[in-house]
Design an enzyme around this catalytic site. Structure first.
Site, PDB file in Angstrom:
ATOM      1  N   GLY B  69       0.767  -1.239   0.000  1.00  0.00           N
ATOM      2  CA  GLY B  69       0.000   0.000   0.000  1.00  0.00           C
ATOM      3  C   GLY B  69       0.799   1.291   0.000  1.00  0.00           C
ATOM      4  O   GLY B  69       0.237   2.371   0.215  1.00  0.00           O
ATOM      5  N   GLN B  70       2.108   1.199  -0.255  1.00  0.00           N
ATOM      6  CA  GLN B  70       2.895   2.434  -0.273  1.00  0.00           C
ATOM      7  C   GLN B  70       2.391   3.367  -1.364  1.00  0.00           C
ATOM      8  O   GLN B  70       1.966   2.917  -2.435  1.00  0.00           O
ATOM      9  CB  GLN B  70       4.371   2.108  -0.503  1.00  0.00           C
ATOM     10  CG  GLN B  70       5.009   1.428   0.703  1.00  0.00           C
ATOM     11  CD  GLN B  70       6.473   1.117   0.475  1.00  0.00           C
ATOM     12  OE1 GLN B  70       7.124   1.739  -0.345  1.00  0.00           O
ATOM     13  NE2 GLN B  70       6.968   0.137   1.210  1.00  0.00           N
ATOM     14  N   LYS B  71       2.489   4.651  -1.067  1.00  0.00           N
ATOM     15  CA  LYS B  71       1.886   5.638  -1.972  1.00  0.00           C
ATOM     16  C   LYS B  71       2.327   5.450  -3.420  1.00  0.00           C
ATOM     17  O   LYS B  71       1.511   5.469  -4.336  1.00  0.00           O
ATOM     18  CB  LYS B  71       2.235   7.050  -1.491  1.00  0.00           C
ATOM     19  CG  LYS B  71       1.303   8.107  -2.038  1.00  0.00           C
ATOM     20  CD  LYS B  71       1.592   9.471  -1.438  1.00  0.00           C
ATOM     21  CE  LYS B  71       0.637  10.529  -1.941  1.00  0.00           C
ATOM     22  NZ  LYS B  71      -0.719  10.409  -1.407  1.00  0.00           N
TER      23      LYS B  71
END
Lengths: 234, 184
Positions: B69-71
């Site tokens: 889920g990292q940007k």
């Protein structure tokens, strides 16, 4: 993806020996020299799809069973064909380096995109081929319905074979293969089932890639040397 | 691609349920995923790609996808929308600073056509941490009551202890089954 690039791959032969390519082994029921793909006199073409008065495929006659076998035959035919093998070899030899670790390790977005492309191209190839042989009216939907019926039948006749991690057809059929009912002509070979599920199941595709990688790295070191030499600029 | 569509339909008949787990980084998605699989949760590093596993549960085959889920990686999420039956949105209930980001990412997902038929389960994770918001507070912060397009539910949980994880998933499967498998 140039055709010539695919054909230029030297891994075709390697791949036939690979355990990963098990489903490429020609099925017992079909012989490779059955007829030219494009030859209209090919036996597959002359077997008609059964239709009723309104042109809809009939559902439950002996002929329907035969037409089921005809479709299976057509898919088997494409699976042992050079176009199909070249496409798969292309993917294996181009992308095996992108598949590190084992089946349980984290997957990368790149791997998934490779899978999506593979899936689309393979499905397109099969569809085109089968329609060329059976006509554009051929319905995959009916075919799959019948196939599903046979899977249910198999499962009921040996319903103890579902393991704890999945209801995968392959596991069913690996057991099933050893005691087949010889009068059962409504049966699709395990190779074709595996092949079709490789198209929608990322894990199966990843397994295929990893097996290929293992083969190159471990069991047959000489082949991997061949492969590296291909990468040299001169 | 007719053949692929039909093969996917066939999988539905197999009572296969595809669950996509998303959320901001560090929400606890992989911990939840590993907990379901019965794997060790002490050595988890940020997920850059994705994890997938098939599990048998109550007669269903669950395919659970845990996507990082990292940007910078959120643009990849769309690759995994296809054929999703259930969307699990994991929230770090103690991360008050990023609730706004969390809300906008979730509502963006709910606009996605390919997720339009999916059931939404929000896991308010890390509820047991000191200072964490309650599930009710998370519900308000994420404007869940505004959602009219999806069946949804919020469940507090602790991925570390495993509390409430099964309750959440069981609600989701029941909801999915009532939509998809009613013909059986």
């Amino acid at each position: 993806m140039e055709q010539s690039e695919r054909r230029g791959s030297t891994t075709f032969i390697i791949q036939e020996e690979s355990s990963a390519g098990a489903f490429l082994t020609p099925a017992v029921s079909i012989s490779i020299d059955e007829g030219d793909e494009d030859d209209p006199s090919c036996p597959i073409v002359t077997t008609p799809v059964n239709v009723d008065d309104e042109g809809h495929p009939t559902q439950s006659s002996t002929e329907a069973y035969q037409s089921f076998d005809t479709v299976v035959g057509a898919i088997e035919d494409v699976a042992v064909g050079s176009e199909f093998q070249a496409l798969q070899s292309f993917y294996l030899s181009k992308y095996w380096k992108d598949f590190e670790g084992d089946e349980n390790s984290e997957s990368t977005h790149e791997q998934f995109m490779i899978f999506q492309n593979y899936s689309k191209e393979m499905a397109h190839l099969i569809e085109t081929h089968v329609k060329r042989h059976l006509g554009n009216d051929f319905s995959f939907s009916n075919f799959i319905e019948r196939w599903y019926g046979t899977l249910e039948e198999q499962r009921q006749s040996n319903n103890s074979s579902i393991n704890s991690l999945g209801v995968h057809i392959n596991e069913d059929c690996s057991q099933e293969a050893s005691h087949q009912n010889p009068t059962h002509n409504f049966h699709m070979t395990c190779e074709i089932e595996s092949l079709l599920f490789t198209l929608t199941d990322f894990c199966k595709f990843k397994e295929l890639m990893i097996d290929y990688r293992k083969m190159l790295e471990g069991k047959t070191p000489t082949l991997s040397v061949t492969h590296q030499r291909l990468d040299l600029p001169h | 691609m007719v053949l692929l569509q039909i093969l996917r339909k066939l999988k539905q008949k197999e009572k296969e349920v595809r669950i996509l787990m998303l959320g901001l980084d560090n929400a606890g998605k992989t911990t939840i995923w590993k907990k379901f699989n019965g794997e060790d949760i002490n050595t988890i590093s940020p997920t850059l790609g994705f994890n997938i596993k098939s599990l048998d549960h109550n007669g269903f085959q669950l395919n659970i996808w845990d996507v990082g889920g990292q940007k910078s990686l959120r643009s990849y999420w769309r690759n995994y929308f296809e054929s999703t039956d259930g969307l699990v949105w994991v929230v770090d209930s103690a991360d008050k600073m990023r609730l706004e980001d969390c809300k906008s990412e979730l509502h963006k997902l709910l606009q996605e056509e390919r997720l339009s038929g999916a059931t939404l389960l929000v896991f308010a994770n890390k509820c047991d941490l000191p200072g964490a918001l309650s599930a009710q507070e998370i519900k308000d912060a994420l404007n869940l009551d505004e959602i009219k397009t999806h069946h949804w539910q919020i469940v507090w949980c602790s991925a570390m202890t495993g509390e409430n994880l099964l309750d959440g998933i069981d609600w989701m499967i029941t909801d999915i089954a009532s939509r998809i498998f009613t013909l059986d």
